[in-house]
Enzyme design. Structure first.
Site, PDB file in Angstrom:
ATOM      1  N   ASN A   1      32.486 -77.189 -16.042  1.00 13.34           N
ATOM      2  CA  ASN A   1      31.509 -77.568 -17.071  1.00 13.34           C
ATOM      3  C   ASN A   1      32.253 -77.639 -18.406  1.00 13.34           C
ATOM      4  OD1 ASN A   1      29.419 -77.784 -18.878  1.00 13.34           O
ATOM      5  ND2 ASN A   1      28.605 -75.707 -18.525  1.00 13.34           N
TER       6      ASN A   1
ATOM      7  N   LYS B   1      31.229 -78.652 -21.187  1.00 13.07           N
ATOM      8  CA  LYS B   1      30.359 -78.498 -22.362  1.00 13.07           C
ATOM      9  C   LYS B   1      30.709 -79.611 -23.369  1.00 13.07           C
ATOM     10  CE  LYS B   1      29.961 -73.701 -21.156  1.00 13.07           C
ATOM     11  NZ  LYS B   1      29.758 -72.319 -21.527  1.00 13.07           N
TER      12      LYS B   1
ATOM     13  N   HIS C   1      21.055 -74.552 -17.660  1.00 10.73           N
ATOM     14  CA  HIS C   1      22.127 -73.738 -18.250  1.00 10.73           C
ATOM     15  C   HIS C   1      21.549 -72.892 -19.393  1.00 10.73           C
ATOM     16  CE1 HIS C   1      25.796 -72.512 -20.221  1.00 10.73           C
ATOM     17  NE2 HIS C   1      26.435 -72.828 -19.107  1.00 10.73           N
TER      18      HIS C   1
ATOM     19  N   GLU D   1      22.667 -72.189 -22.194  1.00 14.33           N
ATOM     20  CA  GLU D   1      22.800 -72.798 -23.529  1.00 14.33           C
ATOM     21  C   GLU D   1      21.680 -73.805 -23.775  1.00 14.33           C
ATOM     22  OE1 GLU D   1      26.905 -73.959 -23.087  1.00 14.33           O
ATOM     23  OE2 GLU D   1      27.460 -71.845 -23.076  1.00 14.33           O
TER      24      GLU D   1
ATOM     25  N   GLU E   1      24.846 -67.148 -13.625  1.00 15.70           N
ATOM     26  CA  GLU E   1      25.686 -67.036 -14.815  1.00 15.70           C
ATOM     27  C   GLU E   1      25.095 -65.995 -15.760  1.00 15.70           C
ATOM     28  OE1 GLU E   1      28.168 -70.874 -15.344  1.00 15.70           O
ATOM     29  OE2 GLU E   1      26.361 -71.025 -16.530  1.00 15.70           O
TER      30      GLU E   1
ATOM     31  N   GLY F   1      31.686 -67.288 -21.732  1.00 12.46           N
ATOM     32  CA  GLY F   1      32.539 -67.513 -22.900  1.00 12.46           C
ATOM     33  C   GLY F   1      32.920 -66.242 -23.639  1.00 12.46           C
TER      34      GLY F   1
ATOM     35  N   SER G   1      33.229 -66.581 -17.542  1.00 16.94           N
ATOM     36  CA  SER G   1      34.613 -66.135 -17.725  1.00 16.94           C
ATOM     37  C   SER G   1      35.391 -66.060 -16.412  1.00 16.94           C
ATOM     38  CB  SER G   1      34.666 -64.805 -18.480  1.00 16.94           C
ATOM     39  OG  SER G   1      34.058 -64.953 -19.759  1.00 16.94           O
TER      40      SER G   1
HETATM   41  P1  PGA Z   1      32.754 -69.819 -19.221  1.00 19.45           P
HETATM   42  O1  PGA Z   1      31.415 -70.701 -19.095  1.00 19.45           O
HETATM   43  O2  PGA Z   1      33.526 -70.012 -17.930  1.00 19.45           O
HETATM   44  O3  PGA Z   1      33.482 -70.390 -20.413  1.00 19.45           O
HETATM   45  O4  PGA Z   1      32.339 -68.402 -19.411  1.00 19.45           O
HETATM   46  C1  PGA Z   1      30.709 -70.822 -17.891  1.00 19.45           C
HETATM   47  C2  PGA Z   1      29.509 -71.706 -18.084  1.00 19.45           C
HETATM   48  O5  PGA Z   1      28.831 -71.587 -19.118  1.00 19.45           O
HETATM   49  O6  PGA Z   1      29.197 -72.552 -17.217  1.00 19.45           O
END
Ligand code: PGA
Length: 254
Positions: free
Chosen positions: A9, A11, A98, A100, A170, A176, A216
């Site tokens: 992903n 983003k 997601h 976000e 997640e 992140g 992460s």
């Molecule tokens: P990350 O994000 O691997 O940077 O923690 C995962 C995601 O939001 O899909």
């Protein structure tokens, strides 16, 4: 056969040149390694690079996913992109729900369910994200939280729809942040999610469901995470932005 999936992903990251480098790097890794038949690699770039990705990966086993789609099929919805437009390009997957999008764009379970239905009607596979925030985990409310996210969305689907559903757990506190759920924490939640699907649909359907871990995930921890019985791969954010990191995670499935 239950699939294992490593999905990237991106983003809202990378420019066209960087995108090309990552796409080519991942495609060449997948082409030169003997990938197990049950493993699927998916890259989800931002909308403007989907055509580029579909074109560059057309002879590759790497699939292309989008990070969002509209809940509507077509019409006067300025700025929106329909699921059938994505399918038209050669996109096979879409990430929905997601955290976000839930947080910054106020997407509700009801809207995410509509998007899921729109995506599935267009023939897309949905990578459906769930996961609790830190406060909820500290209060030990994570199971109820995830159960409610599923109840008001994907549990409203029919069991035949589940063939094109992938769930991604997640935990928000791990996205992140560099803080990963331990393999045991991930496995426990994945087991719980599968059990909920067994209860709401049936055991064979639940057994076939691919459940990804996201938050992460990186080359250094992917092997331990993917070794868990209920972890069927990962949804990777930051570590999908460099071909060598992402392929280091794909290597954990070999
Ligand atoms: P990350 O994000 O691997 O940077 O923690 C995962 C995601 O939001 O899909």
């Amino acid at each position: 056969m239950k699939k294992r999936i490593v999905a990237g992903n991106w983003k809202m990251n990378l420019n066209k040149e960087e995108a090309t480098t990552v796409l080519q790097g991942v495609a060449s890794y997948v082409a030169s390694n003997n990938m197990p038949a049950d493993v699927e690699v998916v890259i989800c770039p931002p909308y403007p690079y989907l055509s580029l990705a579909c074109e560059l990966l057309k002879d590759s086993d790497v699939k292309v996913g989008a990070q969002n789609c509209s809940h509507e099929a077509k019409g006067a919805f300025t700025g929106e992109v329909s699921a059938s437009m994505l399918a038209d390009l050669g996109v096979t997957h879409v990430i929905l729900g997601h955290s976000e999008r839930r947080k910054y764009f106020k997407e509700s379970d009801a809207l995410i369910l509509k998007k899921t239905r729109a995506a599935m009607s267009a023939g897309l596979n949905v990578i459906f994200c769930v996961g609790e925030d830190l406060h909820t985990r500290e209060d030990e409310g994570q199971y109820l939280f995830v159960k409610n996210q599923l109840k008001d969305s994907v549990f409203m689907l029919s069991s035949s729809d589940l063939a094109s559903l992938v769930v991604a757990y997640e935990p928000i506190w791990a996205i992140g942040t560099g803080k990963t759920a331990s393999p045991e924490q991930a496995n426990e939640m994945h087991y719980y999610i599968r059990d909920q699907f067994a209860e709401n649909f049936d055991q064979p359907t639940a057994d076939k469901l691919t459940i990804l871990y996201g938050g992460s995930c990186k080359p250094a921890n992917a092997t331990d995470l993917f070794a868990q019985a209920n972890v069927d791969g990962g949804l990777i954010g930051g570590a999908s932005l460099k071909a060598e990191d992402f392929t280091g995670i794909i290597a954990a499935t070999l």
